[in-house]
Design a protein around this motif. Sequence first.
Motif, short mmCIF file in Angstrom:
data_model
loop_
_atom_site.label_atom_id
_atom_site.label_comp_id
_atom_site.label_asym_id
_atom_site.label_seq_id
_atom_site.Cartn_x
_atom_site.Cartn_y
_atom_site.Cartn_z
N LEU A 189 -4.17 -0.62 -3.97
CA LEU A 189 -3.67 0.67 -3.50
C LEU A 189 -4.49 1.15 -2.30
O LEU A 189 -5.72 1.20 -2.35
CB LEU A 189 -3.76 1.71 -4.61
CG LEU A 189 -3.22 3.10 -4.26
CD1 LEU A 189 -1.70 3.05 -4.13
CD2 LEU A 189 -3.64 4.12 -5.31
N VAL A 224 -0.85 9.03 -9.40
CA VAL A 224 -1.45 7.72 -9.64
C VAL A 224 -2.11 7.72 -11.02
O VAL A 224 -3.06 8.48 -11.26
CB VAL A 224 -2.49 7.38 -8.56
CG1 VAL A 224 -3.15 6.03 -8.86
CG2 VAL A 224 -1.85 7.35 -7.18
N CYS A 254 2.47 3.80 -10.71
CA CYS A 254 2.53 3.70 -9.25
C CYS A 254 2.50 5.09 -8.63
O CYS A 254 2.93 6.07 -9.24
CB CYS A 254 3.79 2.96 -8.83
SG CYS A 254 3.79 1.22 -9.28
N PHE A 260 0.46 6.84 0.06
CA PHE A 260 -0.12 5.70 -0.63
C PHE A 260 0.83 4.51 -0.57
O PHE A 260 2.04 4.68 -0.56
CB PHE A 260 -0.41 6.02 -2.09
CG PHE A 260 -1.60 6.92 -2.29
CD1 PHE A 260 -2.88 6.39 -2.42
CD2 PHE A 260 -1.45 8.30 -2.33
CE1 PHE A 260 -3.98 7.21 -2.59
CE2 PHE A 260 -2.55 9.13 -2.50
CZ PHE A 260 -3.81 8.58 -2.62
N LEU A 262 1.02 0.02 -1.80
CA LEU A 262 0.42 -1.16 -2.43
C LEU A 262 0.55 -2.36 -1.50
O LEU A 262 1.60 -2.60 -0.91
CB LEU A 262 1.11 -1.46 -3.76
CG LEU A 262 0.82 -0.49 -4.92
CD1 LEU A 262 1.81 -0.70 -6.04
CD2 LEU A 262 -0.60 -0.67 -5.42
#
Length: 327
Positions: A189, A224, A254, A260, A262
Amino acid sequence: MAVQDNDALLRLRQAFGSFATGVTVVTSTTAQGDPIGFTANSFTSVSLDPPLLLVCLAKSSSNLEHFTQSGHFAVNILSEVQKDVSARFASRSADRFGETAWCGSRLGNPLIDGSVAWFDCETDNIVDAGDHVILIGRVAEFDQIEARPLAYLRGHYLDLGLVEATAESVSHHGGVRVGCLLEYQGQVLLQKTPEGWCLPMGGVRNGFREGRAELEDLLAMQGVGAELGFLYSVFDAPSGNATWMIFQGEMELCPAGVEFALFPVKDLPLQEISPQPVRSVLRRYQTEFREARFGLYVDGTTSAGQINPIDRNATPWSKIMTEQGNQ
């Protein structure tokens, strides 16, 4: 990923190993009264009322019949100085108790001296579960002592004492900033900032607890869900106004926020990472993730610090950088 062949089974075992656990020795006796035991990290509490816990035992174990028929067993949670006990009861040694200090419980189960905690149990239920059986025990008696537990992750013991000593030795002059390196299914992340991508970081605070609370609030506000694990890197901020502490962790939910994202561990946007120390942290993580062998980086009094693997052998950071070709 589907579990279909031996390679997939190996990767599944490695994935299960991503969950940090304690280490226990589960004990009982044979019908003849001989002590038996095995090392296990598949242990968890189940219920407070009634007091229940469980451990898992492989059907291939030579002790399977004894544990399923004895009607009682004990769980000994090992301390950080009992790595030898863990190894002994995980081996094929015929006399595991010969070099182990122990005493018998009220139910007749061996209780190992020096354990952080022990639980003397009557077998409440046995559940068939694939290639294992689940032993559910009703706790009859228990006790605990003040000591650090032995921890295990990705095939290695974690040195919690080293982590605590490092955290306590951090200079709080100028404050502390706590961040995290969160993994989710082979991805990391990252947070978008005006300077580029960065690890999620709280603000500078006077002490570690305040800094960690700041980080946890940030993650919660962005949706998160995460569990912070071991301390992964400690270094002075680029500006020199704070000590940065980066924790490794596992994501459970997630992020909901657009800032944010991934990224696969092997495809991290390193050239877009700012500041430089965070870029170095992520380069190291790529290597250690690939090798499933992690260490704690601690800033040195010179321009480079050192990596402290789980086995306490320090590796100079300059050597790591040379091996990666990133000097």
